[in-house]
Design an enzyme around this catalytic site. Sequence first.
Site, PDB file in Angstrom:
ATOM      1  CG  ASP A  60      49.815  67.520  10.051  1.00  0.00           C
ATOM      2  OD1 ASP A  60      51.045  67.359   9.900  1.00  0.00           O
ATOM      3  OD2 ASP A  60      49.066  66.659  10.560  1.00  0.00           O
ATOM      4  CG  ASP A 114      52.289  61.677   8.138  1.00  0.00           C
ATOM      5  OD1 ASP A 114      51.918  60.931   7.223  1.00  0.00           O
ATOM      6  OD2 ASP A 114      53.443  62.132   8.223  1.00  0.00           O
TER       7      ASP A 114
HETATM    8  C1  XBP Z   1      54.043  63.092  11.421  1.00  0.00           C
HETATM    9  C2  XBP Z   1      55.346  62.593  11.817  1.00  0.00           C
HETATM   10  C3  XBP Z   1      56.203  61.922  10.835  1.00  0.00           C
HETATM   11  C4  XBP Z   1      55.740  60.554  10.396  1.00  0.00           C
HETATM   12  C5  XBP Z   1      56.893  59.811   9.759  1.00  0.00           C
HETATM   13  O1  XBP Z   1      54.187  64.184  10.574  1.00  0.00           O
HETATM   14  O2  XBP Z   1      55.729  62.767  12.948  1.00  0.00           O
HETATM   15  O3  XBP Z   1      57.464  61.797  11.431  1.00  0.00           O
HETATM   16  O4  XBP Z   1      55.324  59.791  11.508  1.00  0.00           O
HETATM   17  O5  XBP Z   1      57.413  60.510   8.680  1.00  0.00           O
HETATM   18  P1  XBP Z   1      53.025  65.315  10.292  1.00  0.00           P
HETATM   19  P2  XBP Z   1      58.986  60.530   8.327  1.00  0.00           P
HETATM   20  O6  XBP Z   1      51.865  64.988  11.168  1.00  0.00           O
HETATM   21  O7  XBP Z   1      53.688  66.633  10.632  1.00  0.00           O
HETATM   22  O8  XBP Z   1      52.683  65.209   8.833  1.00  0.00           O
HETATM   23  O9  XBP Z   1      59.509  59.163   8.621  1.00  0.00           O
HETATM   24  O10 XBP Z   1      59.045  60.889   6.864  1.00  0.00           O
HETATM   25  O11 XBP Z   1      59.598  61.583   9.218  1.00  0.00           O
HETATM   26 MG    MG Z   2      49.892  65.131  11.874  1.00  0.00          MG
END
Ligand code: XBP
Ligand code: MG
Length: 246
Positions: A10, A12
Amino acid sequence: MAKLEALIFDVDGTLADTEAYHLKAFNETFFAHGMDWKWSHEDYLKLLKVTGGKERMAHFARDWRNENPDDYDIVSLHKEKTERYVAMLNDGKVSLRPGVERLFRETLDAGLKLGIATTTSTPNVTALIGHTLGQGVLDDLAVIAAGDCVARKKPAPDIYQYALNAMNLPADACIAFEDSAMGVRSSVGAGIRTLVTVNPFTEGQTFDGADVVLSTLGSPETPARHIAGRKVNYPMVTLEWLRETH
Ligand code: XBP
Ligand code: MG
């Protein structure tokens, strides 16, 4: 269990603590458009339950403001938010979490595949990895499954299934790395053994089906703290340990 052939990460909260920067980029975009939307940290903790920035904005309009999301140009607002967020990454403001670079390099050096499965947008992934690990690592990734690659974002298993298909691997040849309850529902839903590293946005969540929950992947300087699940050979998660326990 099949032999371990790939690690899928993953982005973020797992590769880097990025959500505070996402939040800043959202709020700056709302402000630039003269909108009376301003998300606090506490708001954002709740809003993170809706994955994907466009989906999060539509949810906020609908469920928090009782408005029609179609009254907003969410696609272009989100495009602008992405530009602001990528500019922060390009400024070198964000660094990787402990142990991420070490485990990436161990995995590539051992000839295993490395993949990405995220709900965030592709430019955010390439900017983060490009600026922290370099273009070489980016080129070595077996798959970047991101954002709108699939219609149903996490917690649906689709993004992990997309990554497995792209790598032509069964679920039991892979390990997923996640930080959130929504992410774990997605990876476990796809049948993939999942290791969780928590962060301030996700600690306290429940991670049903996760193999192990830790503070970080750990490094000699900052050992991983065990939170739940299978015990790890401290102070850190190594490829050797992942292979032995697979
Ligand atoms: C985390 C999310 C994302 C980010 C924002 O993604 O939910 O939506 O908060 O990114 P992950 P975008 O943990 O799966 O990496 O605005 O580009 O959607
Ligand atoms: Mg995440």
